[in-house]
Scaffold this motif. Structure first.
Motif, short mmCIF file in Angstrom:
data_model
loop_
_atom_site.label_atom_id
_atom_site.label_comp_id
_atom_site.label_asym_id
_atom_site.label_seq_id
_atom_site.Cartn_x
_atom_site.Cartn_y
_atom_site.Cartn_z
N ALA A 363 3.02 -5.79 -4.52
CA ALA A 363 1.61 -5.91 -4.91
C ALA A 363 1.32 -7.32 -5.42
CB ALA A 363 1.28 -4.87 -5.97
N PRO A 364 0.13 -7.87 -5.08
CA PRO A 364 -0.98 -7.23 -4.35
C PRO A 364 -0.85 -7.27 -2.82
CG PRO A 364 -1.64 -9.40 -5.07
CD PRO A 364 -0.24 -9.20 -5.59
N GLU A 365 0.28 -7.77 -2.29
CA GLU A 365 0.47 -7.77 -0.85
C GLU A 365 0.87 -6.37 -0.37
OE1 GLU A 365 -0.23 -10.35 0.89
OE2 GLU A 365 -0.59 -11.65 -0.84
N GLU A 366 0.80 -6.13 0.93
CA GLU A 366 1.17 -4.83 1.47
C GLU A 366 2.68 -4.64 1.47
OE1 GLU A 366 -0.47 -4.09 5.28
OE2 GLU A 366 -2.56 -4.15 4.60
N ASP A 367 3.11 -3.39 1.27
CA ASP A 367 4.52 -3.04 1.27
C ASP A 367 4.89 -2.54 2.67
OD1 ASP A 367 7.06 -2.01 0.93
OD2 ASP A 367 6.66 -1.26 -1.08
N PRO A 368 5.83 -3.19 3.37
CA PRO A 368 6.16 -2.74 4.73
C PRO A 368 6.80 -1.37 4.80
CG PRO A 368 7.71 -4.43 3.99
CD PRO A 368 6.61 -4.38 2.96
N GLU A 369 7.41 -0.91 3.70
CA GLU A 369 8.07 0.40 3.70
C GLU A 369 7.19 1.50 3.13
OE1 GLU A 369 10.71 0.38 5.27
OE2 GLU A 369 11.21 -1.76 5.24
N LEU A 370 5.99 1.16 2.65
CA LEU A 370 5.13 2.12 1.96
C LEU A 370 3.85 2.31 2.75
CD1 LEU A 370 4.86 3.83 -0.68
CD2 LEU A 370 3.63 1.89 -1.65
N THR A 371 3.51 3.57 3.01
CA THR A 371 2.28 3.91 3.72
C THR A 371 1.44 4.85 2.87
OG1 THR A 371 3.43 3.74 5.85
CG2 THR A 371 1.31 4.86 5.83
N VAL A 372 0.19 4.51 2.65
CA VAL A 372 -0.74 5.33 1.89
C VAL A 372 -1.86 5.78 2.81
CG1 VAL A 372 -2.27 5.47 -0.10
CG2 VAL A 372 -0.19 4.07 -0.23
N GLN A 373 -1.99 7.08 2.97
CA GLN A 373 -2.99 7.64 3.89
C GLN A 373 -3.98 8.48 3.10
OE1 GLN A 373 -1.31 10.33 6.74
NE2 GLN A 373 -3.29 10.86 7.66
N ARG A 374 -5.26 8.24 3.33
CA ARG A 374 -6.34 9.03 2.72
C ARG A 374 -6.83 10.06 3.75
NH1 ARG A 374 -6.38 7.67 -2.76
NH2 ARG A 374 -5.93 5.44 -2.93
N TYR A 375 -7.05 11.28 3.31
CA TYR A 375 -7.48 12.32 4.24
C TYR A 375 -8.48 13.26 3.57
CZ TYR A 375 -4.15 15.28 1.68
OH TYR A 375 -3.48 15.97 0.67
N GLU A 376 -9.24 13.94 4.42
CA GLU A 376 -10.21 14.92 3.94
C GLU A 376 -9.48 16.22 3.60
OE1 GLU A 376 -13.33 14.51 3.33
OE2 GLU A 376 -13.60 12.49 4.18
N ARG A 377 -9.79 16.77 2.45
CA ARG A 377 -9.16 18.02 2.04
C ARG A 377 -9.67 19.19 2.86
NH1 ARG A 377 -9.65 15.46 -3.15
NH2 ARG A 377 -11.81 16.15 -3.24
#
Length: 403
Positions: A363-377
């Motif tokens: 942080a604040p750069e992107e992490d190549p091993e970490l993925t964060v996904q937002r989705y509709e419940r």
């Protein structure tokens, strides 16, 4: 007769009271269990699809306030009609059959038609034990202290659905719970609350002695505010900590995926809320929401808590365990130990409320091993969070046209 009482502690179910009654004259005996621990924060509902004879041997802990239902027969055992018991699915049916047969001679003398209908229903219950056709077994406990065994632990059981829910006012009154008075005096500023450690009196969850709980509002960098609560007991030395989200439920759910490639990943900070589930696909392991509670720790600390949860469960590695299952769980614990930086694996956190966090070391750069996904419940996820019945807009009474 003689009644014997034993106060014992099962780590998975807190404290219980085992009572046994025996009569030397007629050789009649009876055993029952009662929960001696505190009522859980949420109720629990187990829905099991019974499809084989093996499912009839699943162990069940049913408390006094739990109700059991079989929708296919429109059959229900209401709450507080039976004492708490540690048995199996088959034992629950046998107990129901014995209760219905108890007064059959009296019914035949008074109402032959009613006795015949009950006899037919008893036959249907006995047919369930053969599992000629699948049926559904539902165990609903507002106190949250009942349990249905998962024979595939630590893997997920596709036939068993566990749902946690908030108690209704009627259920809380049935359990003898009353809402606590909330202090109307608010802190002067939010900054004062962040810099102050609040302390209030409570009882120890282990020995019930008077203890103190400390509460602190903490800002997690690149995330949000959380509330850390810690309880220390001077009588028995018990210590516990819990993390609550300091913000509202997010508009979307969050699914965080980390590919573990280096031992340094074990030092990443983790905030796991109560609504977050954890999954490790390489181990075919899934930890449902509500388990372990809210925690603010590291990845290594969370894996250690998962290992302790498996080892302390009496249905997995305790006196109630099966030798074949014990070997599988010991193998799973070994693989879990290897995940700690020795082998690559994926660590997945799924939080419908969006209040969980996994540290991005770049942080604040992107992490190549970490993925964060937002989705509709989904509708079911909103139902578990209580959002379907919550109205935050348009709840004011409509004004008449004349105004």
């Amino acid at each position: 007769g003689v009644t014997r009482l034993l106060l014992t502690r099962i780590p998975f179910f807190k404290e219980i009271i085992v009572s046994s009654f025996s009569c030397d004259s007629c050789s009649w005996s009876n055993t029952e269990i009662q929960s001696a621990g505190r009522i859980q924060e949420q109720g629990v509902r187990y829905t099991l699809a019974v499809t084989s004879r093996q499912d009839m041997n699943r162990e069940v802990v049913k408390t006094d306030c739990a109700s059991a239902r079989i929708p296919e027969l429109d059959f229900e055992i209401p709450a507080f009609t039976q004492k708490g018991v540690l048995t199996t699915i088959e034992g629950m049916i046998d107990r129901a059959v014995a209760g219905l047969e108890q007064d059959q001679p009296t019914r035949r003398a008074r109402d032959e038609e009613m006795a015949r209908k009950i006899e037919e229903f008893i036959g249907k219950l006995r047919q369930l034990k053969e599992v000629n056709s699948p049926f559904t077994f539902i165990l609903d406990d507002p106190s949250g202290n009942s349990f249905v065994e998962n024979p595939h632990a630590p893997q997920r059981d596709e036939a068993l659905v566990v749902a946690h829910y908030r108690r209704s006012p009627q259920q809380a009154a049935m359990l003898g719970l009353e809402g606590e008075e909330v202090d109307a005096k608010a802190p002067d500023t939010a900054e004062d609350l962040r810099n102050e450690v609040l302390q209030f009196n409570t009882n120890c969850p282990e020995c019930n002695a008077p203890a103190s709980t400390n509460m602190k509002l903490v800002q997690i960098p690149h995330f949000k505010e959380v509330i850390i609560m810690a309880t220390n007991c001077d009588s028995c030395g018990h210590r516990t900590n819990e993390v609550k989200s300091g913000g509202a439920i997010e508009p979307k759910g969050t699914r965080i995926t980390l590919r573990i490639t280096d031992p340094s990943d074990m030092t990443r900070d983790i905030l796991k809320s109560e609504t977050c589930s954890v999954e490790i696909p390489e181990l075919e392991f899934e930890l449902g929401m509500g388990a372990l509670g809210g925690k603010f720790t590291t990845l290594e600390g969370l894996l250690k808590d998962i290992r302790d949860l498996v080892e302390r469960n009496p249905f997995t590695l305790g006196d109630s365990s099966v030798p074949s299952r014990t070997g599988k769980l010991q193998e799973f614990i070994g693989k879990l130990q290897e995940v700690k930086g020795k082998t690559e694996a994926h660590f997945i956190m799924d939080d419908p409320a969006g209040n969980s966090y996994l540290q991005n070391v770049y942080a604040p750069e992107e992490d190549p091993e970490l993925t964060v996904q937002r989705y509709e419940r989904t509708f079911e996820q909103n139902e578990e969070l209580g959002l379907n019945d919550m109205r935050t807009e348009g709840y004011e009474p409509e004004r008449t046209l004349g105004r």
